[in-house]
Design a protein around this motif. Structure first.
Motif, PDB file in Angstrom:
ATOM      1  N   VAL A 137       0.867  -1.179   0.000  1.00 36.79           N
ATOM      2  CA  VAL A 137       0.000   0.000   0.000  1.00 36.79           C
ATOM      3  C   VAL A 137       0.909   1.236   0.000  1.00 36.79           C
ATOM      4  CG1 VAL A 137      -1.725   1.323   1.298  1.00 36.79           C
ATOM      5  CG2 VAL A 137      -1.918  -1.167   1.137  1.00 36.79           C
ATOM      6  N   LYS A 138       0.797   2.035  -1.047  1.00 33.69           N
ATOM      7  CA  LYS A 138       1.679   3.195  -1.200  1.00 33.69           C
ATOM      8  C   LYS A 138       1.167   4.408  -0.445  1.00 33.69           C
ATOM      9  CE  LYS A 138       3.195   1.919  -5.844  1.00 33.69           C
ATOM     10  NZ  LYS A 138       3.254   2.356  -7.251  1.00 33.69           N
ATOM     11  N   SER A 139      -0.144   4.498  -0.366  1.00 30.03           N
ATOM     12  CA  SER A 139      -0.739   5.656   0.291  1.00 30.03           C
ATOM     13  C   SER A 139      -2.044   5.220   0.938  1.00 30.03           C
ATOM     14  CB  SER A 139      -0.983   6.746  -0.763  1.00 30.03           C
ATOM     15  OG  SER A 139      -1.973   7.640  -0.334  1.00 30.03           O
ATOM     16  N   GLY A 140      -2.208   5.557   2.207  1.00 34.93           N
ATOM     17  CA  GLY A 140      -3.434   5.210   2.909  1.00 34.93           C
ATOM     18  C   GLY A 140      -3.879   6.371   3.779  1.00 34.93           C
ATOM     19  N   GLU A 141      -5.129   6.766   3.622  1.00 25.99           N
ATOM     20  CA  GLU A 141      -5.649   7.898   4.386  1.00 25.99           C
ATOM     21  C   GLU A 141      -6.998   7.534   4.985  1.00 25.99           C
ATOM     22  OE1 GLU A 141      -4.296  10.863   4.940  1.00 25.99           O
ATOM     23  OE2 GLU A 141      -2.530  10.427   3.707  1.00 25.99           O
ATOM     24  N   LEU A 142      -7.219   7.981   6.206  1.00 28.10           N
ATOM     25  CA  LEU A 142      -8.546   7.852   6.803  1.00 28.10           C
ATOM     26  C   LEU A 142      -9.109   9.257   6.995  1.00 28.10           C
ATOM     27  CD1 LEU A 142     -10.896   6.452   8.290  1.00 28.10           C
ATOM     28  CD2 LEU A 142      -9.498   6.523  10.371  1.00 28.10           C
TER      29      LEU A 142
END
Ligand code: NI
Length: 134
Positions: free
Chosen positions: A120-125
């Motif tokens: 996962v290169k980018s993860g945002e909540l």
């Protein structure tokens, strides 16, 4: 509507007005209302209430077994998922947007698991609200 006045240092007011201009607010009241709502949403999350979250992931399509892992994490919590959208960004990259509703701690835990998956290169909540208490 209830009206109240706020005392603030001149310098801070000037900065606030620049913020309004930058964000396109037409008046201070609407900007203050949004700041208050944001604080209330923070409280909902802090108190572990039922919240809405949007999880955004960009990941490597070629990373072995990653897709399965992300899908497993979601199936284990299927009752929390309102919607999931997958977009094939290009030959290598996938974008997944998952809209989740549930207890704040469980939403955060799910987001953390997805974000921590290898590949996962980018993860945002994004912390949102059911809107019921706003
Ligand atoms: Ni894809």
């Amino acid at each position: 509507m209830e009206r109240f006045s706020i005392s603030m240092e001149e310098d801070l007011v000037a900065k606030f007005d620049r913020h309004l201009e930058l964000r396109g607010y037409s008046n201070r009241s609407e900007a203050v209302r949004d700041l208050v709502r944001k604080a209330l949403i923070d409280d909902e999350w802090q108190a572990g209430e039922e919240v809405v979250g949007v999880i955004t992931l960009v990941y490597d399509h070629h990373q072995r077994q990653l897709q399965d892992k992300l899908t497993d994490i979601q199936h284990d919590r299927h009752d929390m998922i309102i919607s999931a959208t997958h977009v094939h960004l290009d030959h290598h990259n996938c974008l997944e947007v998952i809209i989740v509703k549930g207890e704040a701690g469980k939403v955060r835990e799910m987001a953390d698991l997805l974000k921590a998956a290898r590949g996962v290169k980018s993860g945002e909540l994004t912390a949102a609200s059911t809107g019921r208490k706003l």
